[in-house]
Motif scaffolding. Structure first.
Motif, PDB file in Angstrom:
ATOM      1  N   UNK A  15       0.849  -1.192   0.000  1.00 12.25           N
ATOM      2  CA  UNK A  15       0.000   0.000   0.000  1.00 12.25           C
ATOM      3  C   UNK A  15       0.881   1.237   0.000  1.00 12.25           C
ATOM      4  N   UNK A  16       0.378   2.397  -0.249  1.00 10.82           N
ATOM      5  CA  UNK A  16       1.128   3.652  -0.301  1.00 10.82           C
ATOM      6  C   UNK A  16       1.743   3.991   1.053  1.00 10.82           C
ATOM      7  N   UNK A  17       1.031   3.720   2.146  1.00 12.20           N
ATOM      8  CA  UNK A  17       1.548   4.021   3.484  1.00 12.20           C
ATOM      9  C   UNK A  17       2.777   3.196   3.812  1.00 12.20           C
ATOM     10  N   UNK A  18       2.708   1.897   3.503  1.00 13.38           N
ATOM     11  CA  UNK A  18       3.836   1.018   3.803  1.00 13.38           C
ATOM     12  C   UNK A  18       5.055   1.432   2.986  1.00 13.38           C
ATOM     13  N   UNK A  19       4.865   1.764   1.725  1.00 14.91           N
ATOM     14  CA  UNK A  19       5.978   2.183   0.859  1.00 14.91           C
ATOM     15  C   UNK A  19       6.620   3.462   1.392  1.00 14.91           C
ATOM     16  N   UNK A  20       5.811   4.389   1.865  1.00 16.50           N
ATOM     17  CA  UNK A  20       6.338   5.638   2.420  1.00 16.50           C
ATOM     18  C   UNK A  20       7.171   5.382   3.661  1.00 16.50           C
ATOM     19  N   UNK A  21       6.690   4.497   4.516  1.00 17.18           N
ATOM     20  CA  UNK A  21       7.415   4.171   5.739  1.00 17.18           C
ATOM     21  C   UNK A  21       8.762   3.527   5.416  1.00 17.18           C
ATOM     22  N   UNK A  22       8.757   2.643   4.440  1.00 19.29           N
ATOM     23  CA  UNK A  22      10.008   1.984   4.042  1.00 19.29           C
ATOM     24  C   UNK A  22      10.999   3.016   3.516  1.00 19.29           C
ATOM     25  N   UNK A  23      10.525   3.953   2.712  1.00 19.66           N
ATOM     26  CA  UNK A  23      11.398   4.978   2.147  1.00 19.66           C
ATOM     27  C   UNK A  23      11.963   5.868   3.244  1.00 19.66           C
ATOM     28  N   UNK A  24      11.114   6.265   4.200  1.00 21.52           N
ATOM     29  CA  UNK A  24      11.565   7.109   5.299  1.00 21.52           C
ATOM     30  C   UNK A  24      12.608   6.401   6.154  1.00 21.52           C
ATOM     31  N   UNK A  25      12.396   5.104   6.390  1.00 24.00           N
ATOM     32  CA  UNK A  25      13.367   4.335   7.170  1.00 24.00           C
ATOM     33  C   UNK A  25      14.714   4.272   6.461  1.00 24.00           C
ATOM     34  N   UNK A  26      14.673   4.104   5.148  1.00 16.53           N
ATOM     35  CA  UNK A  26      15.917   4.054   4.364  1.00 16.53           C
ATOM     36  C   UNK A  26      16.635   5.399   4.427  1.00 16.53           C
ATOM     37  N   UNK A  27      15.887   6.508   4.328  1.00 19.59           N
ATOM     38  CA  UNK A  27      16.495   7.837   4.401  1.00 19.59           C
ATOM     39  C   UNK A  27      17.129   8.072   5.772  1.00 19.59           C
ATOM     40  N   UNK A  28      16.426   7.654   6.820  1.00 23.20           N
ATOM     41  CA  UNK A  28      16.947   7.838   8.169  1.00 23.20           C
ATOM     42  C   UNK A  28      18.241   7.059   8.376  1.00 23.20           C
ATOM     43  N   UNK A  29      18.264   5.832   7.853  1.00 23.44           N
ATOM     44  CA  UNK A  29      19.477   5.001   7.968  1.00 23.44           C
ATOM     45  C   UNK A  29      20.640   5.646   7.233  1.00 23.44           C
ATOM     46  N   UNK A  30      20.375   6.155   6.039  1.00 24.70           N
ATOM     47  CA  UNK A  30      21.417   6.793   5.241  1.00 24.70           C
ATOM     48  C   UNK A  30      21.928   8.060   5.929  1.00 24.70           C
ATOM     49  N   UNK A  31      21.028   8.844   6.524  1.00 24.55           N
ATOM     50  CA  UNK A  31      21.418  10.059   7.222  1.00 24.55           C
ATOM     51  C   UNK A  31      22.273   9.749   8.447  1.00 24.55           C
ATOM     52  N   UNK A  32      21.869   8.702   9.188  1.00 25.40           N
ATOM     53  CA  UNK A  32      22.644   8.303  10.365  1.00 25.40           C
ATOM     54  C   UNK A  32      24.056   7.893   9.955  1.00 25.40           C
ATOM     55  N   UNK A  33      24.165   7.132   8.867  1.00 25.29           N
ATOM     56  CA  UNK A  33      25.483   6.714   8.387  1.00 25.29           C
ATOM     57  C   UNK A  33      26.319   7.929   7.998  1.00 25.29           C
ATOM     58  N   UNK A  34      25.709   8.909   7.343  1.00 29.52           N
ATOM     59  CA  UNK A  34      26.429  10.123   6.954  1.00 29.52           C
ATOM     60  C   UNK A  34      26.894  10.902   8.183  1.00 29.52           C
ATOM     61  N   UNK A  35      26.042  10.958   9.214  1.00 31.22           N
ATOM     62  CA  UNK A  35      26.410  11.659  10.443  1.00 31.22           C
ATOM     63  C   UNK A  35      27.602  10.993  11.126  1.00 31.22           C
ATOM     64  N   UNK A  36      27.564   9.654  11.184  1.00 31.00           N
ATOM     65  CA  UNK A  36      28.679   8.922  11.792  1.00 31.00           C
ATOM     66  C   UNK A  36      29.981   9.176  11.031  1.00 31.00           C
ATOM     67  N   UNK A  37      29.896   9.185   9.724  1.00 31.44           N
ATOM     68  CA  UNK A  37      31.083   9.408   8.903  1.00 31.44           C
ATOM     69  C   UNK A  37      31.629  10.823   9.106  1.00 31.44           C
ATOM     70  N   UNK A  38      30.720  11.809   9.175  1.00 30.99           N
ATOM     71  CA  UNK A  38      31.130  13.193   9.393  1.00 30.99           C
ATOM     72  C   UNK A  38      31.792  13.358  10.756  1.00 30.99           C
ATOM     73  N   UNK A  39      31.236  12.735  11.786  1.00 31.31           N
ATOM     74  CA  UNK A  39      31.815  12.820  13.127  1.00 31.31           C
ATOM     75  C   UNK A  39      33.192  12.187  13.171  1.00 31.31           C
ATOM     76  N   UNK A  40      33.338  11.066  12.468  1.00 39.57           N
ATOM     77  CA  UNK A  40      34.645  10.400  12.420  1.00 39.57           C
ATOM     78  C   UNK A  40      35.683  11.294  11.761  1.00 39.57           C
ATOM     79  N   UNK A  41      35.288  11.985  10.702  1.00 36.87           N
ATOM     80  CA  UNK A  41      36.208  12.895  10.016  1.00 36.87           C
ATOM     81  C   UNK A  41      36.599  14.056  10.933  1.00 36.87           C
TER      82      UNK A  41
END
Length: 286
Positions: A61-87
């Motif tokens: 359904x549209x709701x489930x797809x949106x949630x999956x996309x948001x979760x993927x974005x959050x994971x990617x952002x967290x990874x970017x934050x960790x990388x920036x902090x390490x730098x």
């Protein structure tokens, strides 16, 4: 008549032949019809195309797809934050290490500069002393042999020697002979002989040999006679270091560019050229 004739028979009555025939015919017709229908069905089944069944999966359904996309974005952002902090952490560590190295290098340069300045001051002082000695010795050399007061002669000599010829008569000769005879004795503060002296004690005792009473301390001895130029010294003149009236050291000029003095506890009473320790001035008592 039989005695059982009046009892009805327990057996079912036999069917008539005509009834059986009819039933047989019906059964035969039914079987024939089934056979024909079976054959026809088999034939149709053989000629028909195979049946393909399609399964349809449920769609998101549209709701489930949106949630999956948001979760993927959050994971990617967290990874970017960790990388920036390490730098940032790596950059901070590198900056701290570089700052420490720069500080150590600055301290080394400061210490080296300080040592160089101290060495330069020492060399300048040594050159000044040598130049002063050369000036005095040059004056003696240019003068050659000079007559002093008509009774004493002083011959200029080269630096570092104590064998220059000098002649003095009367009281000056006695003073020169006495101080030279004390060379090698110890320096003791406040001593006036005969086994040890301090600087003013040696001068006072030397002049006492000819009946002249001098003040006890070097400050007073530096003004006890007539001030004379270092270029016009005579044997028996009193040399002083410091300024007249506040001198901190005295000795006796013995001629030939040499003097005798009770220098310090390390050297005792010694005979040295004027270039060894250039005096400030001189007084003549004789």
């Amino acid at each position: 008549m039989s005695h059982t004739a009046h009892i009805r028979s327990h057996r079912k009555p036999r069917r008539s032949a005509s009834s059986l025939a009819v039933r047989s015919g019906v059964a035969g017709g039914v079987l024939s019809t089934l056979a024909v229908a079976g054959a026809a069905g088999y034939a149709n089944a053989a000629d028909a195309e195979p049946v393909t069944q399609t399964l349809q999966l449920p769609t998101l359904t549209a709701d489930v797809a949106t949630q999956v996309a948001q979760s993927a974005d959050a994971t990617q952002q967290a990874a970017a934050n960790y990388e920036l902090q390490a730098e940032r952490d790596a950059a901070a560590a590198s900056a701290a290490k570089q700052a420490k190295a720069d500080l150590a290098e600055a301290k080394q340069k400061a210490e080296a500069k300080k040592k160089a300045q101290e060495e330069a001051r020492k060399q300048a002082a040594t050159r000044a002393t040598r130049n002063a000695g050369r000036t005095v010795l040059s004056a003696y050399a240019s003068a050659g042999t000079s007559n002093v007061t008509g009774t004493s002669t002083v011959t200029g000599t080269s630096a570092g020697t104590s064998t220059g010829s000098s002649s003095a008569t009367g009281s000056a000769a006695s003073i020169v002979s006495f101080v030279k005879s004390q060379v090698g004795k110890a320096y003791v503060s406040g001593a006036t002989g005969p086994s040890a002296y301090d600087c003013s004690g040696l001068v006072q005792t030397a002049f006492k040999q000819v009946g002249i009473s001098l003040p006890r301390v070097s400050q007073d001895q530096s003004t006890a006679g007539t001030q004379v130029s270092l270029n016009s010294l005579q044997p028996g003149d009193i040399l002083y270091w410091g300024s007249a009236g506040s001198a901190y050291h005295v000795g006796v000029y013995v001629g030939g560019g040499m003097f005798v003095g009770a220098q310090n506890p390390s050297t005792g009473v010694v005979e040295r050229p004027l270039s060894y320790d250039q005096p400030t001035g001189a007084v003549r008592v004789l």
